[in-house]
Design a protein around this motif. Structure first.
Motif, short mmCIF file in Angstrom:
data_model
loop_
_atom_site.label_atom_id
_atom_site.label_comp_id
_atom_site.label_asym_id
_atom_site.label_seq_id
_atom_site.Cartn_x
_atom_site.Cartn_y
_atom_site.Cartn_z
N ALA A 101 0.83 -1.22 0.00
CA ALA A 101 0.00 0.00 0.00
C ALA A 101 0.86 1.27 0.00
O ALA A 101 0.49 2.28 -0.60
CB ALA A 101 -0.94 -0.02 1.20
N ASP A 102 2.04 1.23 0.65
CA ASP A 102 2.89 2.43 0.73
C ASP A 102 3.68 2.67 -0.55
O ASP A 102 4.22 3.75 -0.75
CB ASP A 102 3.93 2.28 1.86
CG ASP A 102 3.26 2.28 3.21
OD1 ASP A 102 2.09 2.66 3.28
OD2 ASP A 102 3.92 1.86 4.19
N VAL A 103 3.80 1.64 -1.37
CA VAL A 103 4.71 1.75 -2.53
C VAL A 103 3.97 1.91 -3.85
O VAL A 103 4.43 2.59 -4.76
CB VAL A 103 5.60 0.49 -2.64
CG1 VAL A 103 6.90 0.79 -3.34
CG2 VAL A 103 5.85 -0.18 -1.31
N VAL A 104 2.80 1.23 -3.98
CA VAL A 104 2.09 1.26 -5.27
C VAL A 104 0.71 1.91 -5.07
O VAL A 104 -0.04 1.49 -4.18
CB VAL A 104 1.89 -0.18 -5.83
CG1 VAL A 104 1.35 -0.16 -7.25
CG2 VAL A 104 3.21 -0.97 -5.78
N PRO A 105 0.37 2.95 -5.87
CA PRO A 105 -0.93 3.61 -5.72
C PRO A 105 -2.08 2.60 -5.90
O PRO A 105 -1.96 1.65 -6.67
CB PRO A 105 -0.95 4.64 -6.85
CG PRO A 105 0.44 4.75 -7.34
CD PRO A 105 1.18 3.52 -6.94
N ASP A 106 -3.19 2.84 -5.20
CA ASP A 106 -4.29 1.87 -5.15
C ASP A 106 -4.84 1.51 -6.53
O ASP A 106 -5.04 0.33 -6.85
CB ASP A 106 -5.40 2.45 -4.26
CG ASP A 106 -6.44 1.38 -3.98
OD1 ASP A 106 -6.09 0.38 -3.32
OD2 ASP A 106 -7.59 1.53 -4.46
N PHE A 107 -5.09 2.52 -7.40
CA PHE A 107 -5.68 2.22 -8.72
C PHE A 107 -4.76 1.31 -9.53
O PHE A 107 -5.20 0.41 -10.25
CB PHE A 107 -6.01 3.51 -9.50
CG PHE A 107 -4.79 4.23 -10.00
CD1 PHE A 107 -4.10 5.10 -9.20
CD2 PHE A 107 -4.33 4.01 -11.30
CE1 PHE A 107 -2.96 5.76 -9.66
CE2 PHE A 107 -3.19 4.66 -11.77
CZ PHE A 107 -2.51 5.54 -10.94
N GLU A 108 -3.44 1.54 -9.37
CA GLU A 108 -2.46 0.75 -10.10
C GLU A 108 -2.45 -0.70 -9.58
O GLU A 108 -2.36 -1.66 -10.35
CB GLU A 108 -1.09 1.38 -9.87
CG GLU A 108 -0.13 1.16 -11.00
CD GLU A 108 1.21 1.84 -10.72
OE1 GLU A 108 1.23 3.06 -10.47
OE2 GLU A 108 2.23 1.12 -10.72
N LEU A 109 -2.60 -0.81 -8.26
CA LEU A 109 -2.57 -2.13 -7.63
C LEU A 109 -3.77 -2.96 -8.10
O LEU A 109 -3.65 -4.16 -8.35
CB LEU A 109 -2.62 -1.95 -6.11
CG LEU A 109 -1.81 -2.93 -5.27
CD1 LEU A 109 -0.41 -3.13 -5.80
CD2 LEU A 109 -1.75 -2.44 -3.82
N ARG A 110 -4.92 -2.33 -8.25
CA ARG A 110 -6.12 -3.05 -8.73
C ARG A 110 -5.89 -3.57 -10.14
O ARG A 110 -6.17 -4.72 -10.45
CB ARG A 110 -7.34 -2.11 -8.75
CG ARG A 110 -8.07 -2.08 -7.45
CD ARG A 110 -9.40 -1.34 -7.59
NE ARG A 110 -9.91 -1.08 -6.26
CZ ARG A 110 -10.53 -1.97 -5.51
NH1 ARG A 110 -10.76 -3.17 -5.98
NH2 ARG A 110 -10.94 -1.67 -4.29
N LEU A 111 -5.37 -2.70 -10.98
CA LEU A 111 -5.12 -3.08 -12.38
C LEU A 111 -4.09 -4.21 -12.44
O LEU A 111 -4.27 -5.21 -13.16
CB LEU A 111 -4.59 -1.85 -13.13
CG LEU A 111 -4.38 -2.01 -14.61
CD1 LEU A 111 -5.73 -2.08 -15.31
CD2 LEU A 111 -3.56 -0.84 -15.17
N LYS A 112 -3.04 -4.06 -11.64
CA LYS A 112 -1.96 -5.07 -11.67
C LYS A 112 -2.45 -6.40 -11.12
O LYS A 112 -2.05 -7.46 -11.59
CB LYS A 112 -0.75 -4.56 -10.90
CG LYS A 112 -0.07 -3.40 -11.63
CD LYS A 112 1.29 -3.06 -11.10
CE LYS A 112 1.95 -2.07 -12.06
NZ LYS A 112 3.32 -1.81 -11.82
N ALA A 113 -3.32 -6.35 -10.11
CA ALA A 113 -3.85 -7.60 -9.55
C ALA A 113 -4.67 -8.34 -10.61
O ALA A 113 -4.61 -9.57 -10.71
CB ALA A 113 -4.71 -7.29 -8.33
#
Ligand code: 13P
Ligand code: SF4
Length: 351
Positions: free
Chosen positions: A23-35
Motif C-alpha cells: 500500500a505504501d509503494v504502489v498507488p491503489d488504482f495501479e494495484l487493482r489493475l496489476k492484480a
C-alpha cells in the motif's frame, strides 16, 4: 523467506494480499489493475503448464504476484534446472533466460521483453575471450553468469556473485582469467589475496609484471557503477546507526566502506536475520522496496531511485503477452549450448 502469490488466480484476493504488503509503494488504482493482470497470468500459467522465475530486481507488484520462485541468479538457475514444467518464463534479463535454456534444451524458455539486456553481458564478446586465451595460454577462464551463451561457451566455468570466491578457489590455479566485471573481479581478488591486472586497460601490466594471479576485463554494471564512497560517508553522517549492504558489482572501495557485501539473496537473508534499526542497500532500487514490503518492522533507507533499465523492461503486460503469444523464445545454437552448459553445470556442481 520471501513468499509470493504466484498461484493466486482470483484478482480480488490478489488485490487484497498485495495491498496489505505494498500500500505504501504502489498507488491503489495501479494495484487493482496489476492484480487483474497478475490473476490472468497465473490462470494462463496453470493452463499452459508454465513456471515463472522472477529475479529479486523485479518491481514490487510483479515480484509478489506472479513468480513461482524468486531469487538471485544462482538460485534461479538451480530452479530452472529442476523444473518439470513445459515452459519457463524468465522475469529477469536475457542472460538469465539463456542460462535457463542452456540447462533445459528441450523446454520452451520465454523472455517477456526483447530489450532486457545487461551492460556487463554487452561488454565482452566470444572473440575477446579467445584473444585472452591466446595471450595467456593455459590459464583457466572463469566467466560471470552475466554474459551471453557464446561467451560462456569459451569459458571453463561460470560463477555468480554468490559463489565467485568458491569457484576461483576450486580451480587450484596460480592464475585465473575472471570476466567481465571489473569490480566483481577486484572484490574477488581482494578476498582471495590475489593481485589483479587489466591488460586491455593497461597492456604494460601484462608484459612488465610477473606478480599477478588474476586477469580481469573492464566491464561494469551501469547500475552499481553509480554508487560512491561519498554516498556512504554522507548517509553515515545523517544516520550513524545505518547498516550498509553493497552488491559485489559495486567498486572495491564502495564494498570496503560498507558493512556487508553479497549476492541479492544473501542481502535479503541478512536483513531478515539481523536487528539493525535501519538499512541501506547499494543495489537496484526495486529490491529495497521488495525487502521493505517483507520486513515492515525494519526501516529501509532510500538513497536513490537507481533502476536497472534492463530489468525495468519486464512488465506484467509484457509477461501476459509473452504467455499468450509464446514470445520471445530463447534459441541457442546447439554447438554453443553444449559448451556453455558445461561451464554452467560445473558451477552448479560447486554450489
Ligand atoms: P545476483 O546474482 O546477486 O542476483 O545478481 C544479479 C545481477 O544482475 C546483479 O546486478
Ligand atoms: Fe546487468 Fe547491472 Fe542490470 Fe544486473 S543491474 S542486469 S548487472 S545492468
Amino acid at each position: 523467506m520471501i513468499t509470493t502469490f504466484g498461484t493466486e488466480t482470483s484478482a480480488d484476493s490478489l488485490y487484497h494480499k498485495l495491498k496489505e504488503m505494498l500500500a505504501d509503494v504502489v498507488p491503489d488504482f495501479e494495484l487493482r489493475l496489476k492484480a487483474e493482470q497478475a490473476a490472468e497470468i497465473n490462470a494462463l500459467k496453470r493452463e499452459k503448464n508454465a513456471v515463472i522465475l522472477g529475479h529479486n530486481y523485479m518491481e514490487p507488484a510483479l515480484f509478489y504476484s506472479i513468480p513461482d520462485f524468486v531469487g538471485d541468479s544462482l538460485d534461479l538457475a538451480r530452479k530452472a534446472a529442476a523444473t518439470d514444467k513445459d515452459i519457463i518464463i524468465f522475469c529477469g534479463v536475457r542472460f538469465m533466460a539463456e542460462t535457463a535454456k542452456l540447462l533445459n534444451p528441450s523446454k520452451m524458455v520465454l523472455l517477456p521483453s526483447e530489450k532486457a539486456g545487461c551492460s556487463l553481458a554487452a561488454s565482452i564478446t566470444a572473440e575477446d575471450v579467445r584473444e585472452l586465451r591466446r595471450q595467456f595460454p593455459g590459464v583457466p577462464v572463469v566467466t560471470y553468469v552475466n554474459t551471453y551463451a557464446d561467451v560462456k561457451a569459451e569459458s571453463d566455468i561460470c560463477c555468480t556473485s554468490s559463489n565467485a570466491v568458491a569457484v576461483v578457489n576450486s580451480l587450484n590455479a596460480d592464475t585465473v582469467i575472471f570476466l567481465p566485471d571489473e569490480f566483481l573481479a577486484g572484490n574477488v581478488a581482494k578476498e582471495t589475496g590475489r593481485h589483479i591486472i587489466f591488460p586491455t586497460k593497461d597492456p604494460r601490466h601484462a608484459s612488465d609484471s610477473l606478480d599477478y594471479q588474476m586477469i580481469g576485463w573492464p566491464g561494469r554494471c551501469e547500475v552499481h557503477d553509480k554508487f560512491t564512497v561519498e554516498d556512504i560517508i554522507n548517509i553515515r553522517k545523517q544516520f550513524p546507526d545505518v547498516v550498509i549492504l553493497a552488491h559485489p558489482e559495486c567498486s572495491p572501495e564502495v564494498v570496503a566502506a560498507s558493512d556487508y557485501s553479497a549476492s541479492t539473496n544473501a542481502m535479503i537473508r541478512y536483513v531478515e536475520q539481523t536487528k539493525a534499526p535501519r538499512y541501506l542497500l547499494l543495489t537496484e532500487c526495486s529490491m529495497g522496496e521488495n525487502i521493505a514490503a517483507a520486513n515492515p518492522d525494519k526501516e529501509m533507507l532510500r538513497l536513490c531511485s537507481i533502476r536497472c533499465p534492463h530489468m525495468n523492461q519486464i512488465t506484467l503486460e509484457d509477461t501476459l503477452a509473452s504467455l499468450q503469444k509464446l514470445q520471445y523464445q530463447i534459441e541457442i545454437p546447439e554447438d554453443i549450448r553444449v559448451r556453455a552448459a558445461r561451464a554452467v553445470e560445473r558451477m552448479i556442481a560447486i554450489g
